[in-house]
Scaffold this motif. Sequence first.
Motif, mmCIF file in Angstrom:
data_model
loop_
_atom_site.group_PDB
_atom_site.id
_atom_site.type_symbol
_atom_site.label_atom_id
_atom_site.label_comp_id
_atom_site.label_asym_id
_atom_site.label_seq_id
_atom_site.Cartn_x
_atom_site.Cartn_y
_atom_site.Cartn_z
ATOM 1 N N ASP A 239 0.799 -1.219 0.000
ATOM 2 C CA ASP A 239 0.000 0.000 0.000
ATOM 3 C C ASP A 239 0.837 1.276 0.000
ATOM 4 O O ASP A 239 0.283 2.376 -0.009
ATOM 5 N N LYS A 240 2.152 1.149 -0.017
ATOM 6 C CA LYS A 240 3.018 2.328 0.018
ATOM 7 C C LYS A 240 3.347 2.802 -1.395
ATOM 8 O O LYS A 240 3.360 2.022 -2.357
ATOM 9 N N ARG A 241 3.632 4.076 -1.510
ATOM 10 C CA ARG A 241 3.895 4.677 -2.828
ATOM 11 C C ARG A 241 5.050 3.986 -3.546
ATOM 12 O O ARG A 241 4.963 3.659 -4.728
ATOM 13 N N LYS A 242 6.156 3.772 -2.821
ATOM 14 C CA LYS A 242 7.351 3.203 -3.453
ATOM 15 C C LYS A 242 7.157 1.743 -3.829
ATOM 16 O O LYS A 242 7.869 1.227 -4.705
ATOM 17 N N ALA A 243 6.221 1.070 -3.166
ATOM 18 C CA ALA A 243 5.963 -0.328 -3.486
ATOM 19 C C ALA A 243 4.966 -0.480 -4.631
ATOM 20 O O ALA A 243 4.855 -1.558 -5.212
ATOM 21 N N LEU A 244 4.261 0.590 -4.962
ATOM 22 C CA LEU A 244 3.257 0.531 -6.018
ATOM 23 C C LEU A 244 3.702 1.213 -7.304
ATOM 24 O O LEU A 244 3.338 0.785 -8.400
ATOM 25 N N PHE A 245 4.500 2.284 -7.176
ATOM 26 C CA PHE A 245 4.908 3.073 -8.334
ATOM 27 C C PHE A 245 6.429 3.218 -8.378
ATOM 28 O O PHE A 245 7.101 3.108 -7.362
ATOM 29 N N GLN A 246 6.940 3.536 -9.565
ATOM 30 C CA GLN A 246 8.386 3.679 -9.735
ATOM 31 C C GLN A 246 8.898 5.060 -9.369
ATOM 32 O O GLN A 246 10.061 5.209 -8.988
ATOM 33 N N GLY A 247 8.064 6.085 -9.563
ATOM 34 C CA GLY A 247 8.537 7.437 -9.322
ATOM 35 C C GLY A 247 7.419 8.376 -8.952
ATOM 36 O O GLY A 247 6.293 7.972 -8.676
ATOM 37 N N THR A 248 7.761 9.677 -8.957
ATOM 38 C CA THR A 248 6.813 10.699 -8.519
ATOM 39 C C THR A 248 6.483 11.720 -9.603
ATOM 40 O O THR A 248 5.742 12.660 -9.348
ATOM 41 N N ASP A 249 7.054 11.541 -10.810
ATOM 42 C CA ASP A 249 6.756 12.477 -11.899
ATOM 43 C C ASP A 249 7.111 11.809 -13.221
ATOM 44 O O ASP A 249 8.070 11.039 -13.299
ATOM 45 N N TRP A 250 6.343 12.119 -14.249
ATOM 46 C CA TRP A 250 6.627 11.486 -15.544
ATOM 47 C C TRP A 250 7.970 11.928 -16.134
ATOM 48 O O TRP A 250 8.520 11.264 -17.010
ATOM 49 N N ASN A 251 8.518 13.054 -15.636
ATOM 50 C CA ASN A 251 9.810 13.501 -16.172
ATOM 51 C C ASN A 251 10.974 12.653 -15.694
ATOM 52 O O ASN A 251 12.126 12.865 -16.125
ATOM 53 N N GLN A 252 10.713 11.658 -14.841
ATOM 54 C CA GLN A 252 11.769 10.759 -14.364
ATOM 55 C C GLN A 252 11.943 9.537 -15.266
ATOM 56 O O GLN A 252 12.827 8.716 -15.019
ATOM 57 N N ARG A 253 11.144 9.437 -16.303
ATOM 58 C CA ARG A 253 11.209 8.263 -17.180
ATOM 59 C C ARG A 253 12.385 8.372 -18.146
ATOM 60 O O ARG A 253 12.987 9.433 -18.318
ATOM 61 N N LYS A 254 12.673 7.255 -18.799
ATOM 62 C CA LYS A 254 13.730 7.247 -19.809
ATOM 63 C C LYS A 254 13.228 7.862 -21.111
ATOM 64 O O LYS A 254 12.018 7.885 -21.363
ATOM 65 N N PRO A 255 14.120 8.361 -21.946
ATOM 66 C CA PRO A 255 13.701 8.953 -23.224
ATOM 67 C C PRO A 255 12.885 7.959 -24.057
ATOM 68 O O PRO A 255 13.273 6.810 -24.237
ATOM 69 N N GLY A 256 11.724 8.394 -24.530
ATOM 70 C CA GLY A 256 10.883 7.554 -25.367
ATOM 71 C C GLY A 256 10.024 6.558 -24.627
ATOM 72 O O GLY A 256 9.216 5.856 -25.236
ATOM 73 N N GLN A 257 10.179 6.489 -23.302
ATOM 74 C CA GLN A 257 9.416 5.522 -22.521
ATOM 75 C C GLN A 257 8.018 6.061 -22.230
ATOM 76 O O GLN A 257 7.859 7.186 -21.761
ATOM 77 N N PRO A 258 6.968 5.286 -22.493
ATOM 78 C CA PRO A 258 5.620 5.755 -22.161
ATOM 79 C C PRO A 258 5.419 5.765 -20.650
ATOM 80 O O PRO A 258 6.060 4.999 -19.923
ATOM 81 N N PHE A 259 4.542 6.629 -20.198
ATOM 82 C CA PHE A 259 4.318 6.720 -18.761
ATOM 83 C C PHE A 259 2.853 6.504 -18.399
ATOM 84 O O PHE A 259 1.939 6.748 -19.189
ATOM 85 N N PHE A 260 2.669 6.021 -17.178
ATOM 86 C CA PHE A 260 1.360 5.939 -16.535
ATOM 87 C C PHE A 260 1.468 6.759 -15.262
ATOM 88 O O PHE A 260 2.225 6.411 -14.349
ATOM 89 N N ALA A 261 0.756 7.888 -15.202
ATOM 90 C CA ALA A 261 0.869 8.801 -14.070
ATOM 91 C C ALA A 261 -0.487 9.003 -13.413
ATOM 92 O O ALA A 261 -1.489 9.251 -14.096
ATOM 93 N N ARG A 262 -0.500 8.901 -12.107
ATOM 94 C CA ARG A 262 -1.705 9.170 -11.323
ATOM 95 C C ARG A 262 -1.498 10.475 -10.561
ATOM 96 O O ARG A 262 -0.449 10.692 -9.943
ATOM 97 N N MET A 263 -2.497 11.353 -10.602
ATOM 98 C CA MET A 263 -2.418 12.623 -9.890
ATOM 99 C C MET A 263 -3.740 12.876 -9.186
ATOM 100 O O MET A 263 -4.796 12.876 -9.825
ATOM 101 N N THR A 264 -3.689 13.066 -7.880
ATOM 102 C CA THR A 264 -4.887 13.352 -7.106
ATOM 103 C C THR A 264 -4.816 14.773 -6.561
ATOM 104 O O THR A 264 -3.804 15.176 -5.981
#
Length: 526
Positions: free
Chosen positions: A149-174
């Motif tokens: 149930d923790k953020r780090k155990a469910l998601f890889q990061g905290t912003d889509w700008n942390q992804r690798k070049p060309g990598q698609p992202f799935f971002a949740r924002m509440t």
Amino acid sequence: MRISIKTMKSIQIILGIWFATVLQAVETDSKSTTLPTQDRPNVLWICIEDWSPDLSCYGTTGVHTPYVDKLASEGIRYEWAFTTSPVCSTSRSAMMTGFHQNYIRANQHRENNKQLLPHGVRPIPHLLAESGYFTAIMSKKTDCNFIPDKRKALFQGTDWNQRKPGQPFFARMTFPGTHRSWKRDPDRPIDIKDVELPPYYPDTSFARRDWANGLEQMQLVDRQIGELLTRLDKEGLADNTIVFFIGDHGRCHIRGKQFLYDGGIRIPMIMRWPDKVKPGQVSSDLVMSIDICATVLEVAGVTAPVPLHGKSLFSEDIKKRRHIFAARDKMDETHDAMRAIRSKRFKLIQNLMPERPWCQFNRYKESAYPVLAEMNILNIKGQLTPEQARFFAPVKPGIELFDLKSDPYEVRNVANNPDYAMIKNELWEQLQSWRQNVIQDQGVSTEFRAESQFPEKCPAPTTAEWVHANASKYDFKKTGWPAWYPTRSLEEWEKARSMWEPYVFRSPSAKVTRPVIPHTSRKKKK
């Protein structure tokens, strides 16, 4: 088998390490997953808290939400969208997995004994990460009733700008602003004459001002959403990003959040996907929050290990759907249980604990809802209409049935009307089938019902005071709070209302501290 808190924390740490290891393998071993390509869309899932379709694009009077309205004009707005549960942790547990919260045993709000997900179910972010997506949660809350149930155990990061070049992202924002308490909008204050109250609330200046304050807070959140969407445009991502906008459950008003009326489970839902979804659409299909999960996996080309309860919004299943289902169980330490089935015209609610009042003690509501004080005072004085007073009865009917065509606000229960016998039986059978075959409903145990656990009547002026004083004598996590009713005397409700008044009627630019109603704080007694 019960797991101790210490063991649960150890499991969470192990799962976090395991998840990080899996993600590293995904990034380094191209044979283990689908390679990211520009053809796979980014996904931005925007969620607001505790909010019904009280937006100008849905026709709500008084409020001005131009950014959400623009998003709706660029995609599809769902007129009849519903959550699976009327409170945050249970509805979010469903949205994190694509399954009804009861099926995954995440149905008790603020679960005190979190367990691993059953039935082979896995969180949506995990499935996407393993397929090559970068997953990010761009806000604080996960609020899941299962492990991990923790953020780090469910998601890889905290912003889509942390992804690798060309990598698609799935971002949740509440955006949490619409959760009580509410800020006023000095740039566009709303006159109480411009709002429309549902008939189950009294038409008083106090109730109107509280309602308008909530709409002003939504206007503030609308601007935050506009900033996020503008960022998407500026970074050149909008054309290849499917955007979802949704409320986690219904509005935080007395007869909304925590209950299965439309005020608690009907939510706004919008989807935008340039060149894939025709703009300016309004759908009358019955859709659910968990349908977004199935849609995301479909557009990402991911197959879940267990077929989801939700259906893709692009599928024929949605158009053929005749009913949606919802459930409510424990809310904090307020024990109750309800199940609901809704078609476009009718809704049937089964109250599994009819012996308890709707307005039994709930610490959160008494600490956060000004109109709860207003309506209790009017009820005790006999000044509510029959439709308004019904919700303040000491017990509930076992079955509620509403004809939404003639009664959209669900104030006239026709369950005992012989003219509706056929539709009542049909909905009842469908609901019981769903309970047995889909969510494998555990119902209500004797321990949960907690009969004869407390004195017959409240020995203190308020239930809140008694609960505060007896916290060391009772295990409220097991028994729940007492269901005494009313929870306060007329004098005590009048005291609470007087505390609320300067806060409710504060000017848009004034700084007035939100009152603390005695004995409703979560802080433990020292």
